[in-house]
Design a protein around this motif. Structure first.
Motif, PDB file in Angstrom:
ATOM      1  N   ILE A  29       0.830  -1.202   0.000  1.00 27.41           N
ATOM      2  CA  ILE A  29       0.000   0.000   0.000  1.00 27.41           C
ATOM      3  C   ILE A  29       0.868   1.257   0.000  1.00 27.41           C
ATOM      4  N   LEU A  30       1.892   1.290   0.841  1.00 27.45           N
ATOM      5  CA  LEU A  30       2.732   2.487   0.930  1.00 27.45           C
ATOM      6  C   LEU A  30       3.583   2.674  -0.326  1.00 27.45           C
ATOM      7  N   SER A  31       3.933   1.611  -1.019  1.00 30.52           N
ATOM      8  CA  SER A  31       4.643   1.734  -2.289  1.00 30.52           C
ATOM      9  C   SER A  31       3.765   2.449  -3.315  1.00 30.52           C
ATOM     10  N   LEU A  32       2.515   2.033  -3.413  1.00 29.91           N
ATOM     11  CA  LEU A  32       1.572   2.699  -4.312  1.00 29.91           C
ATOM     12  C   LEU A  32       1.350   4.140  -3.877  1.00 29.91           C
ATOM     13  N   TYR A  33       1.198   4.350  -2.583  1.00 35.33           N
ATOM     14  CA  TYR A  33       0.980   5.703  -2.059  1.00 35.33           C
ATOM     15  C   TYR A  33       2.155   6.625  -2.421  1.00 35.33           C
ATOM     16  N   GLY A  34       3.367   6.154  -2.257  1.00 38.02           N
ATOM     17  CA  GLY A  34       4.540   6.969  -2.575  1.00 38.02           C
ATOM     18  C   GLY A  34       4.595   7.351  -4.043  1.00 38.02           C
ATOM     19  N   ARG A  35       4.243   6.410  -4.916  1.00 41.38           N
ATOM     20  CA  ARG A  35       4.249   6.716  -6.344  1.00 41.38           C
ATOM     21  C   ARG A  35       3.145   7.702  -6.712  1.00 41.38           C
ATOM     22  N   MET A  36       1.993   7.600  -6.053  1.00 41.55           N
ATOM     23  CA  MET A  36       0.892   8.541  -6.332  1.00 41.55           C
ATOM     24  C   MET A  36       1.215   9.935  -5.796  1.00 41.55           C
ATOM     25  N   VAL A  37       1.898  10.018  -4.675  1.00 43.14           N
ATOM     26  CA  VAL A  37       2.330  11.317  -4.146  1.00 43.14           C
ATOM     27  C   VAL A  37       3.333  11.946  -5.111  1.00 43.14           C
ATOM     28  N   ASP A  44      -2.183  13.013   1.342  1.00 42.91           N
ATOM     29  CA  ASP A  44      -2.233  12.636   2.750  1.00 42.91           C
ATOM     30  C   ASP A  44      -2.906  11.279   2.877  1.00 42.91           C
ATOM     31  N   TYR A  45      -2.704  10.629   4.020  1.00 46.76           N
ATOM     32  CA  TYR A  45      -3.362   9.351   4.273  1.00 46.76           C
ATOM     33  C   TYR A  45      -3.712   9.236   5.749  1.00 46.76           C
ATOM     34  N   ALA A  46      -4.596   8.300   6.042  1.00 45.38           N
ATOM     35  CA  ALA A  46      -4.983   7.998   7.428  1.00 45.38           C
ATOM     36  C   ALA A  46      -5.209   6.497   7.525  1.00 45.38           C
ATOM     37  N   MET A  47      -4.890   5.951   8.692  1.00 46.28           N
ATOM     38  CA  MET A  47      -5.119   4.527   8.934  1.00 46.28           C
ATOM     39  C   MET A  47      -5.998   4.366  10.164  1.00 46.28           C
ATOM     40  N   SER A  48      -6.921   3.420  10.090  1.00 45.18           N
ATOM     41  CA  SER A  48      -7.771   3.076  11.228  1.00 45.18           C
ATOM     42  C   SER A  48      -7.737   1.570  11.408  1.00 45.18           C
ATOM     43  N   PHE A  49      -7.507   1.145  12.632  1.00 45.59           N
ATOM     44  CA  PHE A  49      -7.485  -0.272  12.957  1.00 45.59           C
ATOM     45  C   PHE A  49      -8.626  -0.536  13.928  1.00 45.59           C
ATOM     46  N   LEU A  50      -9.689  -1.103  13.412  1.00 46.40           N
ATOM     47  CA  LEU A  50     -10.902  -1.332  14.194  1.00 46.40           C
ATOM     48  C   LEU A  50     -10.993  -2.805  14.576  1.00 46.40           C
ATOM     49  N   ARG A  51     -12.034  -3.153  15.279  1.00 51.75           N
ATOM     50  CA  ARG A  51     -12.204  -4.532  15.730  1.00 51.75           C
ATOM     51  C   ARG A  51     -12.480  -5.498  14.574  1.00 51.75           C
ATOM     52  N   ASP A  52     -13.234  -5.061  13.573  1.00 52.98           N
ATOM     53  CA  ASP A  52     -13.594  -5.963  12.486  1.00 52.98           C
ATOM     54  C   ASP A  52     -12.929  -5.636  11.151  1.00 52.98           C
ATOM     55  N   CYS A  53     -12.272  -4.482  11.038  1.00 53.09           N
ATOM     56  CA  CYS A  53     -11.618  -4.147   9.778  1.00 53.09           C
ATOM     57  C   CYS A  53     -10.470  -3.164   9.989  1.00 53.09           C
ATOM     58  N   ALA A  54      -9.581  -3.132   9.006  1.00 58.72           N
ATOM     59  CA  ALA A  54      -8.492  -2.150   8.968  1.00 58.72           C
ATOM     60  C   ALA A  54      -8.722  -1.299   7.723  1.00 58.72           C
ATOM     61  N   VAL A  55      -8.499   0.009   7.850  1.00 57.32           N
ATOM     62  CA  VAL A  55      -8.778   0.929   6.757  1.00 57.32           C
ATOM     63  C   VAL A  55      -7.553   1.805   6.508  1.00 57.32           C
ATOM     64  N   PHE A  56      -7.177   1.942   5.245  1.00 57.24           N
ATOM     65  CA  PHE A  56      -6.151   2.877   4.808  1.00 57.24           C
ATOM     66  C   PHE A  56      -6.858   3.832   3.855  1.00 57.24           C
ATOM     67  N   ALA A  57      -6.981   5.092   4.239  1.00 58.89           N
ATOM     68  CA  ALA A  57      -7.691   6.085   3.434  1.00 58.89           C
ATOM     69  C   ALA A  57      -6.693   7.071   2.845  1.00 58.89           C
ATOM     70  N   PRO A 100      -2.626  -6.898  -4.321  1.00 64.07           N
ATOM     71  CA  PRO A 100      -2.213  -6.272  -5.586  1.00 64.07           C
ATOM     72  C   PRO A 100      -3.313  -6.284  -6.650  1.00 64.07           C
ATOM     73  N   GLY A 101      -4.104  -7.333  -6.688  1.00 66.43           N
ATOM     74  CA  GLY A 101      -5.217  -7.388  -7.635  1.00 66.43           C
ATOM     75  C   GLY A 101      -6.274  -6.346  -7.334  1.00 66.43           C
ATOM     76  N   VAL A 102      -6.528  -6.110  -6.063  1.00 65.18           N
ATOM     77  CA  VAL A 102      -7.524  -5.111  -5.664  1.00 65.18           C
ATOM     78  C   VAL A 102      -7.023  -3.697  -5.966  1.00 65.18           C
ATOM     79  N   LEU A 103      -5.712  -3.494  -5.867  1.00 60.17           N
ATOM     80  CA  LEU A 103      -5.140  -2.167  -6.118  1.00 60.17           C
ATOM     81  C   LEU A 103      -4.882  -1.905  -7.602  1.00 60.17           C
ATOM     82  N   SER A 104      -5.128  -2.860  -8.468  1.00 60.86           N
ATOM     83  CA  SER A 104      -4.836  -2.706  -9.895  1.00 60.86           C
ATOM     84  C   SER A 104      -5.541  -1.521 -10.563  1.00 60.86           C
TER      85      SER A 104
END
Length: 114
Positions: A29-37, A44-57, A100-104
């Protein structure tokens, strides 16, 4: 003589208190983020680690809604896949079993913007 009932086993320690991305997932994820920046698409980005899911926004500007959310839902591992790419409006753009397939779709966008 009384018979003692077996004490129930509690496996609460085995269940994670929160879901998180592992090192390999975060590296992807951070490799893709760095190239997009570097391409000027994201800022900018934010991460949330919840009980049922993890989110990278990811955001174009800090004070707005996220452009994309990359979510990890382990409970969907055996169904649709635990990774999902969600757009700004909440629409699921891609879901699958491998990150990687989801990030394509974002990779294709990067090729067009460069």
């Amino acid at each position: 003589m009384t018979v003692q009932e077996p004490t129930p086993l509690h496996f609460s320690a085995a269940l994670p208190q929160q879901v998180a991305f592992d090192r390999a997932e975060l590296s992807t994820i951070l490799s893709l983020y760095g190239r997009m920046v570097a391409a000027g698409e994201w800022r900018d980005y934010a991460m949330s680690f919840l009980r049922d899911c993890a989110v990278f926004a990811v955001f174009r500007h800090t004070a707005e809604t996220p452009l994309y959310r990359i979510e990890k839902h382990p409970r969907l591992r055996n169904r649709q896949g635990m990774y999902a790419l969600i757009g700004m409006t909440g629409q699921v753009l891609k879901r699958g079993h491998d990150l990687p397939g989801v990030l394509s779709p974002l990779e294709r966008k990067l090729i067009r913007s460069v």
